[in-house]
Design a protein around this motif. Structure first.
Motif, PDB file in Angstrom:
ATOM      1  N   LEU A 132       0.837  -1.200   0.000  1.00 34.32           N
ATOM      2  CA  LEU A 132       0.000   0.000   0.000  1.00 34.32           C
ATOM      3  C   LEU A 132       0.872   1.250   0.000  1.00 34.32           C
ATOM      4  O   LEU A 132       0.606   2.218  -0.728  1.00 34.32           O
ATOM      5  CB  LEU A 132      -0.931  -0.014   1.210  1.00 34.32           C
ATOM      6  CG  LEU A 132      -1.962   1.115   1.284  1.00 34.32           C
ATOM      7  CD1 LEU A 132      -2.984   0.982   0.155  1.00 34.32           C
ATOM      8  CD2 LEU A 132      -2.669   1.093   2.640  1.00 34.32           C
ATOM      9  N   LYS A 133       1.909   1.248   0.822  1.00 32.38           N
ATOM     10  CA  LYS A 133       2.806   2.402   0.881  1.00 32.38           C
ATOM     11  C   LYS A 133       3.583   2.561  -0.422  1.00 32.38           C
ATOM     12  O   LYS A 133       3.877   3.688  -0.850  1.00 32.38           O
ATOM     13  CB  LYS A 133       3.782   2.247   2.056  1.00 32.38           C
ATOM     14  CG  LYS A 133       3.144   2.487   3.418  1.00 32.38           C
ATOM     15  CD  LYS A 133       2.681   3.938   3.551  1.00 32.38           C
ATOM     16  CE  LYS A 133       2.083   4.206   4.919  1.00 32.38           C
ATOM     17  NZ  LYS A 133       1.528   5.593   5.000  1.00 32.38           N
ATOM     18  N   LEU A 134       3.924   1.449  -1.067  1.00 29.96           N
ATOM     19  CA  LEU A 134       4.638   1.538  -2.345  1.00 29.96           C
ATOM     20  C   LEU A 134       3.769   2.210  -3.404  1.00 29.96           C
ATOM     21  O   LEU A 134       4.252   3.039  -4.189  1.00 29.96           O
ATOM     22  CB  LEU A 134       5.055   0.150  -2.815  1.00 29.96           C
ATOM     23  CG  LEU A 134       6.126  -0.590  -2.001  1.00 29.96           C
ATOM     24  CD1 LEU A 134       6.398  -1.958  -2.608  1.00 29.96           C
ATOM     25  CD2 LEU A 134       7.412   0.235  -1.951  1.00 29.96           C
ATOM     26  N   VAL A 135       2.489   1.837  -3.434  1.00 30.07           N
ATOM     27  CA  VAL A 135       1.578   2.455  -4.387  1.00 30.07           C
ATOM     28  C   VAL A 135       1.443   3.945  -4.100  1.00 30.07           C
ATOM     29  O   VAL A 135       1.486   4.778  -5.016  1.00 30.07           O
ATOM     30  CB  VAL A 135       0.197   1.765  -4.349  1.00 30.07           C
ATOM     31  CG1 VAL A 135      -0.827   2.553  -5.171  1.00 30.07           C
ATOM     32  CG2 VAL A 135       0.293   0.338  -4.867  1.00 30.07           C
ATOM     33  N   GLU A 136       1.295   4.276  -2.831  1.00 30.87           N
ATOM     34  CA  GLU A 136       1.139   5.687  -2.466  1.00 30.87           C
ATOM     35  C   GLU A 136       2.389   6.492  -2.843  1.00 30.87           C
ATOM     36  O   GLU A 136       2.291   7.587  -3.420  1.00 30.87           O
ATOM     37  CB  GLU A 136       0.875   5.810  -0.970  1.00 30.87           C
ATOM     38  CG  GLU A 136       0.630   7.246  -0.509  1.00 30.87           C
ATOM     39  CD  GLU A 136       0.307   7.315   0.966  1.00 30.87           C
ATOM     40  OE1 GLU A 136      -0.510   8.161   1.353  1.00 30.87           O
ATOM     41  OE2 GLU A 136       0.880   6.514   1.747  1.00 30.87           O
ATOM     42  N   LYS A 137       3.553   5.935  -2.564  1.00 33.42           N
ATOM     43  CA  LYS A 137       4.802   6.623  -2.911  1.00 33.42           C
ATOM     44  C   LYS A 137       4.919   6.821  -4.414  1.00 33.42           C
ATOM     45  O   LYS A 137       5.321   7.891  -4.890  1.00 33.42           O
ATOM     46  CB  LYS A 137       5.991   5.818  -2.382  1.00 33.42           C
ATOM     47  CG  LYS A 137       7.343   6.445  -2.692  1.00 33.42           C
ATOM     48  CD  LYS A 137       8.479   5.581  -2.162  1.00 33.42           C
ATOM     49  CE  LYS A 137       9.837   6.192  -2.516  1.00 33.42           C
ATOM     50  NZ  LYS A 137      10.965   5.328  -2.032  1.00 33.42           N
TER      51      LYS A 137
END
Length: 814
Positions: free
Chosen positions: A342-347
């Protein structure tokens, strides 16, 4: 004459200022952001809150690898449109990255104009993202639902063929065709590079191919990305293209290179066209006969080779695996199988800095919005990509003026396609000024007996000519000089989709080469019928000649009537199939088809001399109804028939009538009803097809229980499929059963048991009330079959009583 339009600051070789290129890069970021957001987001479309699991779709479906490169191309084409006031249609060969097209048309405003609920604000952007590749939403491909699209790209290989068809007779249009490097490996695309030999720069538009080399297919490298630029350049030069190479991964450097390549390419196009138009190269437009040898100064048309990483600007590494620049970027670069993703997508999404690109309401900021063209110049709004807006009805002569005089049934012979050729010739004459009608086919116009069209036009040919060539001209309107069904049918589709008319004529067996193309077009039309903003276009008309029942010198390989089975399974509100039994019926059916819109019409025709059954008045009535009892051939007037003898197709009609003639002579007490079918879908129930007969009407023709002996042009199973819900199950169908070789026409019928002698035997078999009275006639028929075999093996032609037979109610020959 086309020139560049001033207004941009000149500060580098491309003529575009660094400041403008930075704006283009910001626009590029906006398209990439929206493309990626469509893959993942259900809510929080501009990430103005921390991304949470509930903001993300539960199932991520779509493609990313091709998307950034196509976004990059789109923004550069926008500049060309604005600077040069150029009409451009964007065709996406690797069309499975549909999110790029949706993103770009949304940002330019054309998407929201046809879908007002997908508005240019945060709520609209939320809907935009949710709908993508989502139940009840839109396809992941560049589908008909997307404004600006005339090519879906779900099935690869046809992008250049569609592009060439689109620019024929559209001198002000340029089609920018993105060719994926995976798509470039397909047979249809590989041959399409030669389409430039049919472009007349004096009267046609131009195709700008942009070969997008991102290096990979689904999980394999692509061939053209793994050869040297020198080898690729030689290949393209050999096909008549002048390549400009744009390579790299630094966006700002790439913008500068691409701007220069685009300017060079469009300067080349304008130079080629201006020269041709000034010199009036379009000659021989009204000449026929032998072409004068001439070395045409055929130009090298420009193209661009764009080499960028697959999944450019996307995630570099996920779970230790390299993503950008590898096959792993092809579809979804980050799956949601792990919480940390999820954090990778957001970044990743935040790397595009959406807060710099959209205002507080979620609309693209004005300084970026001004980069997009306006009005009909937007690629999502161009009328060329909604061809019905440009469609003009053809001027048509009265087909009745071309009637074959038939004093009585079977009294004259004619070649159906030859008669049609006169009608088509005069369509060319009446539409000479409009230039909105063409014939397409793979070198079969003469063979299919349409040669009379060359009295008024020529073949489209923009390569060298030699003494002895026939009917070649740079402005010819018959596109049959390329031996590729894919290419010719694809060019016709592009021609129709941009608002013109035409038909594709092919040998029946080899229409199968484009089975899937026709299916894709039928699917396109089916979807378009549900889109009120898509205007109707002219129907895709397919003429199948050189049919299964007479292949004197070609044999088994040229015998396949299965295209009918293939098309019959397509959506009922799109497909139509006609099998006219003679020339007057063909003229009536063709006139109907060429006037129609939004259909796939199939006409199965005869090109050989055949008896003519109906005068024109009778033919019009028969074809208007699509099916009917031929009372002149029947003897059941006012009584219940003992047997219904049905036929569909020119050869089955001939053999059925010959069988009826024998039966009425030998068993005069039999009451026989002869039924001829022109519109094949009349057999299907009305609830399943709009042309289908209602049950009461079907039963009135075929009865509820009397034996039906049905002689059919194609595979017998199709008739069973169409009629299996009907009341009368006492139907016995005889058609092609994969028996054939180089033999006589009648022997082909004998081998497949649709000949008159076999039909007579089958009638007797299904009439038990005859008892033993039919036995002697069966013996006579068996003797005739033996006599036939002996005769053709000795003389190589059919028996005179077959070849010279003419219709009489009680048998006979000339």
């Amino acid at each position: 004459m086309k020139t560049t339009k001033s207004g941009l600051n000149k500060s580098n070789a491309s003529g575009v200022s660094t400041a403008y290129l930075k704006k283009m890069d910001a626009y590029f970021r906006a398209t990439n952001y929206l493309s990626a957001a469509q893959l993942y987001l259900l809510d929080n479309p501009l990430l103005r809150k921390p991304l949470k699991k509930e903001h993300v779709k539960k199932k991520i479906v779509g493609h990313w690898g091709t998307v950034p490169g196509q976004n990059f191309i789109y923004v550069h084409l926008n500049r060309i449109i604005k600077e040069r006031d150029q009409d451009i249609v964007f065709i996406s060969g690797p069309g499975h990255g549909g999110n790029f097209f949706v993103a770009n048309t949304y940002l330019e405003g054309s998407y929201s104009e046809v879908y007002p609920n997908v508005s240019e604000d945060i709520e609209g952007m939320k809907r935009l993202c949710k709908q993508f590749s989502f139940p009840g939403g839109i396809s992941s491909h560049v589908a008909p639902e997307n404004p600006g699209s005339i090519h879906e790209g779900g099935e690869l290989g046809y992008s250049l063929a569609h592009s060439f068809g689109a620019v024929f007779d559209n001198p002000n249009l340029v089609v920018a065709c993105v060719v994926g490097d995976g798509e470039a490996e397909t047979g249809p695309l590989a041959t399409s590079w030669h389409g430039n030999k049919f472009l007349n720069p004096a009267t046609d538009g131009a195709v700008l191919p942009i070969l997008h080399l991102n290096g990979y297919k689904i999980s394999n490298p692509t061939i053209l990305s793994r050869i040297s630029n020198e080898e690729l350049e030689h290949y393209m030069l050999g096909c008549g293209w002048k390549p400009y190479f744009v390579e790299g991964d630094d966006p700002m450097k790439m913008h500068k290179l691409m701007a220069e390549a685009m300017d060079n390419a469009f300067d080349d196009i304008y130079a080629i066209q201006n020269k041709a138009r000034e010199e009036k190269l379009a000659k021989n437009s009204k000449k026929s006969g032998k072409a004068k040898a001439k070395n045409v100064e055929r130009p090298l048309w420009p193209m661009i080779v764009l080499r960028t990483p697959k999944g450019w600007t996307g995630p570099k590494v996920v779970d230790g695996n390299k993503i950008e620049g590898t096959f792993r970027a092809h579809q979804v670069p980050i799956n949601m199988s792990k919480p940390e993703h999820l954090k990778l997508v957001e970044k990743w999404l935040k790397s595009y800095k959406p807060e710099e690109l959209f205002d507080k309401n979620g609309k693209l900021i004005p300084e970026l919005k001004e980069l997009a063209p306006t009005g009909d110049k937007r690629m999502g709004a161009t009328p060329y990509a909604n061809g019905g807006k440009l469609l003009r009805d053809l001027r048509l002569p009265d087909f009745r003026d071309y009637a074959v005089d038939v004093p009585k049934p079977g009294s004259v012979e004619a070649q159906d396609m030859l008669e049609l050729g006169d009608f088509v010739r005069d369509i060319f004459k009446l539409n000479e000024e409009a230039k909105n009608f063409r014939i397409f086919g793979p070198d079969e116009t003469m063979s299919n007996r349409l040669g009379n069209v060359f009295q008024v036009t020529n073949r489209d040919w923009n390569a060298d000519m030699e003494d002895g060539d026939e009917f070649l001209a740079e402005d010819g309107r018959v596109v049959d000089s390329m031996l590729s069904e894919h290419m010719c049918e694809g060019m016709l589709e592009g021609y129709l989709l941009t608002g013109r008319h035409g038909f594709f004529a092919s040998y029946e067996a080899f229409i199968r080469v484009v089975d899937s193309m026709c299916a894709q077009h039928a699917k396109w039309l089916k979807v378009c019928k549900d889109l009120p903003w898509r205007e109707e276009i002219a129907s895709l008309n397919l003429i199948l000649s050189s049919n299964v029942w007479q292949q004197d010198h070609n044999g088994f390989t040229h015998q396949d009537p299965g295209f009918l089975d293939h098309i019959a399974n397509k959506k009922a509100d799109v497909v139509r199939m006609y099998l006219p039994p003679d020339a007057n019926c063909l003229l009536s059916c063709f006139d109907h088809c060429i006037r129609s819109k939004d259909y796939v019409n199939v006409l199965v025709t005869s090109k050989h001399p055949r008896p003519q059954w109906l005068n024109m008045e009778e033919a019009v009535k028969h074809c208007t109804q699509g099916i009917g009892i031929w009372q002149w051939a029947s003897n059941d007037h006012g009584e219940e028939p003992d047997v219904v003898m049905a036929c569909c197709g020119d050869t089955p009609t001939l053999e059925t009538l010959a069988a009826v003639s024998i039966l009425r002579t030998e068993l005069p007490e039999l009451k026989i009803r002869v039924v001829n079918v022109v519109d094949l879908m009349k057999l299907q129930p009305h609830a399943l097809h709009p042309h289908g007969l209602k049950d009461a009407d079907y039963d009135a023709i075929f009865t509820k229980d009397k034996p039906i002996i049905f002689a059919f042009h194609g595979y017998h199973t199709l008739i069973h499929e169409l009629t299996y819900r009907r009341t009368n199950k006492n139907i016995h169908v005889y058609g092609y059963k994969e028996e054939g070789t180089i033999t006589t026409p009648f022997d082909m019928r004998v081998q497949n048991e649709v000949d008159r002698f076999s039909l007579v035997k089958n009638v007797i078999q299904y009439l038990p009330q005859l008892g033993n009275r039919g036995s002697h006639l069966i013996q006579i028929m068996n003797d005739k079959l033996v006599e036939h075999k002996q005769y053709i093996h000795e003389y190589g032609v059919d028996m005179p009583e077959v070849s010279e037979w003419v219709w009489r109610a009680k048998g006979g020959k000339k």
